[in-house]
Write an enzyme that holds these catalytic residues in place. Sequence first.
Site, mmCIF file in Angstrom:
data_model
loop_
_atom_site.group_PDB
_atom_site.id
_atom_site.type_symbol
_atom_site.label_atom_id
_atom_site.label_comp_id
_atom_site.label_asym_id
_atom_site.label_seq_id
_atom_site.Cartn_x
_atom_site.Cartn_y
_atom_site.Cartn_z
ATOM 1 C CG HIS A 123 -1.869 0.993 1.447
ATOM 2 N ND1 HIS A 123 -1.576 2.264 1.877
ATOM 3 C CD2 HIS A 123 -3.211 0.963 1.257
ATOM 4 C CE1 HIS A 123 -2.695 2.965 1.948
ATOM 5 N NE2 HIS A 123 -3.703 2.201 1.578
ATOM 6 C CG ASP A 201 0.722 -2.394 6.200
ATOM 7 O OD1 ASP A 201 -0.154 -2.359 7.087
ATOM 8 O OD2 ASP A 201 0.587 -1.844 5.083
ATOM 9 C CD GLN A 204 -6.825 -4.153 4.486
ATOM 10 O OE1 GLN A 204 -7.764 -4.797 4.969
ATOM 11 N NE2 GLN A 204 -6.955 -2.887 4.145
ATOM 12 C CE LYS A 227 -7.107 0.141 6.467
ATOM 13 N NZ LYS A 227 -7.884 0.626 5.343
ATOM 14 C CB CYS A 369 -3.983 3.404 -1.359
ATOM 15 S SG CYS A 369 -5.189 4.685 -1.075
HETATM 16 C C1 LIG Z 1 -2.313 -2.837 3.475
HETATM 17 C C2 LIG Z 1 -2.608 -1.465 3.997
HETATM 18 N N1 LIG Z 1 -1.657 -0.787 4.639
HETATM 19 C C3 LIG Z 1 -1.852 0.435 5.136
HETATM 20 C C4 LIG Z 1 -3.073 1.058 5.000
HETATM 21 C C5 LIG Z 1 -3.252 2.423 5.560
HETATM 22 O O1 LIG Z 1 -4.238 2.431 6.533
HETATM 23 P P1 LIG Z 1 -4.726 3.813 7.130
HETATM 24 O O2 LIG Z 1 -5.267 4.606 5.986
HETATM 25 O O3 LIG Z 1 -5.757 3.438 8.120
HETATM 26 O O4 LIG Z 1 -3.537 4.452 7.736
HETATM 27 C C6 LIG Z 1 -4.114 0.402 4.332
HETATM 28 C C7 LIG Z 1 -5.402 1.053 4.113
HETATM 29 O O5 LIG Z 1 -6.212 0.646 3.329
HETATM 30 C C8 LIG Z 1 -3.875 -0.892 3.829
HETATM 31 O O6 LIG Z 1 -4.829 -1.581 3.190
#
Ligand SMILES: Cc1ncc(COP(=O)(O)O)c(C=O)c1O
Length: 414
Positions: A123, A201, A204, A227, A369
């Site tokens: 992401h 990370d 998800q 989430k 993203c």
């Molecule tokens: C794999 C992954 N990492 C990081 C993020 C970033 O999350 P946030 O926007 O809550 O900071 C997301 C958001 O969709 C994501 O899917």
Amino acid sequence: MSIEANSIKQDFPIFKIKMNGKPLTYLDSTATSQRPNQVIDAVDAYYKEYNANIHRGIYQISERASEAYDESKRKVAKFINAESMQEIIYLRNATEALNLVALAWGDANISKGDHILISEMEHHSNIVPWIVLAKKKEAVLDYIKLDAKKAKLDMGSLKEQLEKRPKIVSVTHASNVLGTINNVREITKMAHGKGAVVLIDGAQSAPHMEVDVGDIDCDFYAFSGHKMLAPTGIGVLYGKEAILDKMEPLLTGGEMIKSVEHHAYSWNDLPWKFEAGTSNISGGIGLGAAVDYLSSLGMHNVREHEKQITRYALEKLSKINGVTVYGPDINDMDERGGVISFAIEGIHPHDVSQIFDSEGIAIRSGHHCAMPLVTKTLAQPALSRMSFYIYNNESDVDKAIEAINKAKKIFKIA
Ligand SMILES: Cc1ncc(COP(=O)(O)O)c(C=O)c1O
């Protein structure tokens, strides 16, 4: 105990609304989840019954607020099997958590010519902080290749890249585009074997499966509350105490200090040293309630429920002409989460979303993203994505399939 999505839906007031005159079918939990009454009520109770700042008031409601906030951290620590709440830092979201590592740990530990290793499946939140750090430090940013056919990381490429002895390896546990669940335990072991620090990370994964940071053995793990049923504006960075202890705080000010003189200060203990200023108290309390809710369902059951719906959806999708699904094969459900990105030949994903919307169905269309993954590795301008959570069931999938058929009819696609 299995998950009864229909009875779970009763806990979520949003499902009483109509979208375009139809009952809401929410298939975008990868972007953000919905919130149950239990979380909304916990936040409401804080504001109505014991609203006060934490860790400073010597009066009853402040002590109650401090206890609720701290208790939430103990719950989160248990939820991901951290050793203690000292290892749980509350920030705004996963993005801020990933940035904290890149900025605070990265600034102190990355020098000119050092290698930083991420993957082609990340992401933007786990790409851009490393681009910025690499530029600033004149370091080298490398990528673990994606085996696009299998929709999995190429472990040979990981091995190759590790020979460059990266200082840090930062990879996603589960892809928000492909649904792929990476073997982060194995990746961590391999990276540690070459002396790298490991950041996972978990944006998800923490909401959808049992996570055991002790077993993964990663040094850092980042995820977002919104989430996983909690309010927006609260996220978590887990870090091993030994590594957090050595790091300098990123932001300074109130709460993160022990003592201040005119020209000097000393840091507070963990985890407060990384939480400058007044915290998102209601968010933290809401996250504690969200963890209670998920724990009462059991994360093993959450995962099994999502597997079942995903398998059902993949079977249905495989029978529709002109639909391409991106992600691991249906026979690979152990390495696939409840995220299905797809394309319908001849229909732009934005049109697909609009037709779904007219049926009361929320899905996401775009680059998710993850532009390098979608537009470069998969060579798609955009993709549609449906994603599942505890309140979804097979009838939600049926509605999505009907919407795809409707889209094909409108665009006269056989
Ligand atoms: C794999 C992954 N990492 C990081 C993020 C970033 O999350 P946030 O926007 O809550 O900071 C997301 C958001 O969709 C994501 O899917």
